[in-house]
Design a protein around this motif. Structure first.
Motif, PDB file in Angstrom:
ATOM      1  N   UNK A 212      93.459-124.312 -17.843  1.00 21.41           N
ATOM      2  CA  UNK A 212      92.536-123.330 -17.310  1.00 21.41           C
ATOM      3  C   UNK A 212      93.119-122.765 -16.018  1.00 21.41           C
ATOM      4  N   UNK A 213      92.896-121.463 -15.833  1.00 20.63           N
ATOM      5  CA  UNK A 213      93.296-120.804 -14.599  1.00 20.63           C
ATOM      6  C   UNK A 213      92.197-119.815 -14.211  1.00 20.63           C
ATOM      7  N   UNK A 214      92.364-119.154 -13.081  1.00 23.00           N
ATOM      8  CA  UNK A 214      91.321-118.287 -12.538  1.00 23.00           C
ATOM      9  C   UNK A 214      91.921-116.942 -12.156  1.00 23.00           C
ATOM     10  N   UNK A 215      91.194-115.865 -12.480  1.00 21.28           N
ATOM     11  CA  UNK A 215      91.611-114.522 -12.094  1.00 21.28           C
ATOM     12  C   UNK A 215      90.647-114.006 -11.036  1.00 21.28           C
ATOM     13  N   UNK A 216      91.191-113.305 -10.055  1.00 20.05           N
ATOM     14  CA  UNK A 216      90.375-112.688  -9.012  1.00 20.05           C
ATOM     15  C   UNK A 216      90.271-111.190  -9.225  1.00 20.05           C
ATOM     16  N   UNK A 217      89.068-110.665  -8.989  1.00 14.80           N
ATOM     17  CA  UNK A 217      88.797-109.234  -9.135  1.00 14.80           C
ATOM     18  C   UNK A 217      88.072-108.743  -7.890  1.00 14.80           C
ATOM     19  N   UNK A 218      88.400-107.532  -7.482  1.00 14.86           N
ATOM     20  CA  UNK A 218      87.762-106.915  -6.331  1.00 14.86           C
ATOM     21  C   UNK A 218      87.531-105.455  -6.663  1.00 14.86           C
ATOM     22  N   UNK A 219      86.327-104.992  -6.412  1.00 18.15           N
ATOM     23  CA  UNK A 219      86.009-103.575  -6.554  1.00 18.15           C
ATOM     24  C   UNK A 219      85.186-103.158  -5.355  1.00 18.15           C
ATOM     25  N   UNK A 220      85.510-102.017  -4.803  1.00 18.95           N
ATOM     26  CA  UNK A 220      84.687-101.426  -3.763  1.00 18.95           C
ATOM     27  C   UNK A 220      84.625 -99.933  -4.022  1.00 18.95           C
ATOM     28  N   UNK A 221      83.446 -99.383  -3.801  1.00 21.08           N
ATOM     29  CA  UNK A 221      83.271 -97.959  -4.039  1.00 21.08           C
ATOM     30  C   UNK A 221      81.859 -97.521  -3.730  1.00 21.08           C
ATOM     31  N   UNK A 222      81.556 -96.269  -4.031  1.00 22.03           N
ATOM     32  CA  UNK A 222      80.225 -95.739  -3.753  1.00 22.03           C
ATOM     33  C   UNK A 222      79.139 -96.492  -4.534  1.00 22.03           C
ATOM     34  N   UNK A 223      78.070 -96.803  -3.856  1.00 21.90           N
ATOM     35  CA  UNK A 223      76.958 -97.515  -4.489  1.00 21.90           C
ATOM     36  C   UNK A 223      76.450 -96.746  -5.708  1.00 21.90           C
ATOM     37  N   UNK A 224      76.432 -95.426  -5.633  1.00 19.51           N
ATOM     38  CA  UNK A 224      75.949 -94.600  -6.743  1.00 19.51           C
ATOM     39  C   UNK A 224      76.796 -94.833  -8.001  1.00 19.51           C
ATOM     40  N   UNK A 225      78.095 -94.975  -7.839  1.00 21.21           N
ATOM     41  CA  UNK A 225      78.963 -95.233  -9.000  1.00 21.21           C
ATOM     42  C   UNK A 225      78.721 -96.641  -9.550  1.00 21.21           C
ATOM     43  N   UNK A 226      78.549 -97.599  -8.654  1.00 19.51           N
ATOM     44  CA  UNK A 226      78.266 -98.971  -9.064  1.00 19.51           C
ATOM     45  C   UNK A 226      76.975 -99.025  -9.888  1.00 19.51           C
ATOM     46  N   UNK A 227      76.027 -98.161  -9.575  1.00 19.61           N
ATOM     47  CA  UNK A 227      74.729 -98.161 -10.259  1.00 19.61           C
ATOM     48  C   UNK A 227      74.776 -97.582 -11.668  1.00 19.61           C
ATOM     49  N   UNK A 228      75.913 -97.068 -12.124  1.00 16.36           N
ATOM     50  CA  UNK A 228      76.019 -96.544 -13.490  1.00 16.36           C
ATOM     51  C   UNK A 228      76.167 -97.720 -14.447  1.00 16.36           C
TER      52      UNK A 228
END
Length: 154
Positions: free
Chosen positions: A1-17
């Protein structure tokens, strides 16, 4: 087993889609519902490639390998990456509670424990402007929630 890291940052309006943050339903809508069919086709095409965080953390594994920000065999190293990201973004957090310097350490410690038993970790924070930060650590090979998921890195 291993682990992947993810990061997203952006406009809240886009996140809400949210439609683009969930996989399409296995069955398409009836052909006589042109608007629904068009939206279904958009989601079917976009969900696998869009960089938005999925509603279910394990679905990160269905995304392109280029979205993986790091891979670790050791849960503590993966959790350290999370703590480092939290520390870097803390000055931009909208909440004073989340800006507390002790918070990244506590969240990283909790993440190490969860990853240690095969759980996934996901955190989200409102940033100034308004923007949103999503961080996730996903167990891979296998994932508890989606054991059939292939490793995005092959």
């Amino acid at each position: 087993m291993h682990h992947h890291g993810y990061l997203w940052t952006g406009p809240k309006q886009r996140f809400d889609d949210e439609a683009l943050r969930r996989p399409p339903h296995p069955e398409p809508p009836p052909a006589d519902k042109a608007e629904l069919v068009a939206r279904y086709e958009e989601v079917k095409t976009e969900f696998p490639v869009v960089d938005l965080p999925p509603l279910e953390t394990a679905y990160w594994l269905a995304k392109p390998a280029g979205l993986v920000r790091g891979t670790w065999e050791d849960a503590k190293e993966a959790a350290q990456w999370l703590g480092d990201q939290l520390t870097a973004y803390a000055p931009r957090f909208a909440s004073a509670y989340d800006r507390d310097p002790a918070r990244p350490t506590a969240l990283a410690r909790s993440a190490a424990e969860r990853l240690g038993w095969g759980g996934d970790v996901a955190h989200g924070f409102y940033l100034e402007r308004p923007a949103y930060l999503s961080l996730a650590l996903v167990c891979c090979s296998p994932n508890r929630a989606k054991p059939e998921s292939a490793c995005p890195l092959g």
